[in-house]
Design a protein around this motif. Structure first.
Motif, PDB file in Angstrom:
ATOM      1  N   PRO A   1      38.725 158.722  51.499  1.00 42.21           N
ATOM      2  CA  PRO A   1      38.749 157.319  51.972  1.00 42.21           C
ATOM      3  C   PRO A   1      40.193 156.824  51.803  1.00 42.21           C
ATOM      4  O   PRO A   1      40.563 155.928  51.127  1.00 42.21           O
TER       5      PRO A   1
ATOM      6  N   LEU B   1      32.439 161.881  53.705  1.00 41.40           N
ATOM      7  CA  LEU B   1      33.394 161.319  52.927  1.00 41.40           C
ATOM      8  C   LEU B   1      33.164 161.812  51.288  1.00 41.40           C
ATOM      9  O   LEU B   1      32.175 161.820  50.928  1.00 41.40           O
TER      10      LEU B   1
ATOM     11  N   TYR C   1      35.062 159.427  46.914  1.00 43.59           N
ATOM     12  CA  TYR C   1      34.452 158.117  47.003  1.00 43.59           C
ATOM     13  C   TYR C   1      34.537 157.338  45.771  1.00 43.59           C
ATOM     14  O   TYR C   1      33.657 157.833  44.750  1.00 43.59           O
TER      15      TYR C   1
ATOM     16  N   SER D   1      36.236 151.434  52.596  1.00 47.40           N
ATOM     17  CA  SER D   1      34.992 151.618  52.397  1.00 47.40           C
ATOM     18  C   SER D   1      34.274 152.411  53.418  1.00 47.40           C
ATOM     19  O   SER D   1      35.227 152.838  54.269  1.00 47.40           O
ATOM     20  N   VAL D   2      33.107 152.849  53.173  1.00 47.99           N
ATOM     21  CA  VAL D   2      32.504 153.688  54.015  1.00 47.99           C
ATOM     22  C   VAL D   2      32.472 153.163  55.774  1.00 47.99           C
ATOM     23  O   VAL D   2      32.762 153.785  56.502  1.00 47.99           O
TER      24      VAL D   2
ATOM     25  N   VAL E   1      28.184 160.878  51.515  1.00 45.15           N
ATOM     26  CA  VAL E   1      29.350 160.371  50.850  1.00 45.15           C
ATOM     27  C   VAL E   1      29.305 160.979  49.418  1.00 45.15           C
ATOM     28  O   VAL E   1      28.371 160.698  48.495  1.00 45.15           O
TER      29      VAL E   1
ATOM     30  N   VAL F   1      27.125 154.714  46.797  1.00 44.76           N
ATOM     31  CA  VAL F   1      28.315 154.086  47.655  1.00 44.76           C
ATOM     32  C   VAL F   1      28.449 152.696  46.990  1.00 44.76           C
ATOM     33  O   VAL F   1      29.337 152.049  47.302  1.00 44.76           O
TER      34      VAL F   1
END
Lengths: 258, 270
Positions: free
Chosen positions: B145, B180, B183, B195-196, B210, B256
């Motif tokens: 990210p 991702l 994170y 962010s996602v 993630v 997340v």
């Protein structure tokens, strides 16, 4: 005719729309690459008198256009290779006509030696238009004939590093144009999505072309070679539907739909 | 039907090899017959991450050049019976690869009945990366990210959509997935990190997983045990979820959100 004048310019980006300079200098010197349009003077004789006469006559019809213009001398049309003294004479005559010789074109014999002796650079061979340009006013750009051709449709995201070019027609993109991507058209560029990369319309000097987008985050917009780079996007345009159009030499941006 | 999955990213150091190793183990753990191939000729490291670096006799380039058979070069994993590793050459470089050679190896793996072939791509967009993605059916694009990683992944997505066999033959294209990695929900909460949703918006793709930033990844590399095999690690669980989603399951994203500290933890610290 002893003297041939012609103009050449780079297709996509030959002059910035906004010439405001950044006033904060950290170092004493900034060195940058730029591209300029240059007048090329091709001579068929080295007789300074003849050159001065002809140039003066031409310039008289549009003195401002030629005043202190930088020119590049093309010696390739001379029957025999000139010597240093002759070329000095030519440069002098050109100067007295009000123009400044800043280089010699490649393509003629002995040009390297002349360049050294005269201390002016050799510039690469031009892709000059072969017909002589009317001196009275700058060349009129011909709008591209795009009658009848339907627009080029592009429905996928244009990813960073990709380039889409619509020749002789408009371009319609119905997806995202990512940062680092380039979308170009000879006609208008319509982007029904976010524009985060570069958009270039009127690629062949069509000054009536426009750029339209749904969400404006462009890195660079150009119309008929007049471009503007966006280091920051003005608040009234950021993320909004925006169109760009050319008004003379000025590149305008405005919200679509008020 | 053998499915060829390329793990690529554009940017270096984002977690391609870590991901290739963990995804391969995850699939093999569920009984699939998996081969994982290192395409980073000259800078091989898949063998290190898989813990088989001292068992490499023949490598990918040897197979392509006919110095040995594929069976001789494939290294059977000691932990998972249906997992095989094809290491890259360390003494050659990417010019030793050829499109024909790669195609022959992949065809032979398909003939051997492999369910999945994971191609661990090198960073960049030159020959090694190009050949790793060329024959793929699916792609897992690993993204951090972070702005440069996102920009490079965008470029790679463009190449996946245009310079692959499936794109050229109009076979529906390569199926693209985003993974991702590294994170940190805490940094996202303070606004330091993308962010996602930010990444999804820029790249226009949903994520297949993630993976949280985890110190376990370094330990995993050092010990030669892919992180997915470390049951106690969050990264392991995240990779396992990603494998499930690859196989078609739909699971909510974990890791997340910032872990909520309980009342006592907040009062007494820790």
């Amino acid at each position: 005719m002893a003297v041939l004048l012609s103009d050449n310019s780079n297709m996509m980006m030959n002059k910035p729309a906004d010439t405001s300079r950044d006033a904060s200098h950290e170092s004493a010197i900034d060195i940058r690459f730029g591209q300029v349009g240059l007048v090329q003077v091709r001579i068929r004789t080295t007789d300074p008198g003849v050159i001065l006469d002809e140039l003066t006559g031409r310039i008289a019809t549009a003195p401002r256009f030629f005043e202190r213009t930088a020119v590049c001398l093309d010696l390739s049309a001379l029957e025999k290779s000139p010597d240093v003294a002759e070329v000095r004479g030519v440069i002098d005559a050109v100067k007295r006509a009000g123009m400044l010789s800043i280089g010699l074109t490649t393509g003629s014999l002995g040009v390297e030696a002349l360049s050294g002796a005269l201390q002016i650079p050799v510039l690469s061979h031009f892709r000059a238009h072969n017909q002589s340009v009317p001196v009275v006013q700058p060349p009129v750009p011909q709008p591209v004939e795009s009658a009848g051709l339907p627009a080029l449709m592009h429905h996928q995201t244009v990813r960073s590093g990709q380039r889409v070019y619509a020749r002789n027609r408009d371009l319609v993109v119905t997806a995202v144009v990512s940062a680092g991507a380039e979308v170009m058209a000879d006609g208008c560029v319509h982007i029904y999505g976010p524009l985060r990369g570069r958009a270039m319309a009127g690629a062949r000097e069509d000054t009536t072309a426009r750029v339209f987008c749904h969400e404006f985050h462009a890195e660079l917009v150009s119309i008929a070679g007049v471009f503007r780079v966006f280091e920051t996007i003005p608040a009234d345009l950021a993320g909004k539907p925006v169109q760009a159009w050319l008004d003379g030499d000025k590149l305008n941006f405005g919200r679509i739909g008020g | 039907m053998t499915e060829i999955i390329v793990v690529t990213s554009g940017k270096g150091g984002v977690g391609k090899t870590t991901t290739s190793a963990s995804l391969s183990c995850g699939l093999a753990r569920r009984g699939k017959k998996v081969a994982v191939i290192d395409f980073d000729i000259g800078l091989r490291n898949l063998d290190l991450i898989m813990g088989c670096e001292r068992r490499v006799v023949y490598d990918f380039v040897n197979v392509i050049q006919g110095d040995c058979t594929l069976k001789q070069a494939l290294i059977k994993d000691k932990r998972l019976e249906t997992l095989y590793v094809l290491a890259a050459s360390q003494t050659r470089d990417k010019d030793a690869l050829s499109s024909d050679g790669v195609r022959r190896v992949l065809d032979e793996l398909a003939a051997e009945g492999f369910d999945y072939v994971i191609c661990d791509s090198p960073a960049g967009i030159e020959k090694g990366a190009h050949l790793a993605m060329y024959f793929a059916d699916r792609a897992v694009v690993v993204v951090n990210p972070e702005v440069s990683s996102v920009r490079d992944s965008d470029r790679i997505l463009g190449l996946l959509a245009s310079k692959t066999q499936r794109a050229e033959q109009g076979n529906g294209g390569v199926k693209e997935h985003l993974l991702l990695t590294r994170y940190s929900p805490k940094r996202v909460a303070t606004g330091e990190m993308m962010s996602v949703n930010d990444v999804k918006e820029i790249l226009g793709l949903d994520v297949i997983g993630v993976v949280p930033e985890s110190t376990d990844v370094l330990s995993a590399s050092n010990s030669g045990v892919p992180v997915i095999l470390n049951e106690a690690s969050d990264a392991s669980r995240a990779y396992d979820d990603a494998v499930s989603r690859l196989l078609g399951e739909s699971l909510p994203l974990r890791f997340v959100d910032e872990p909520k500290r309980g009342f006592f933890a907040r009062m007494f610290g820790g």
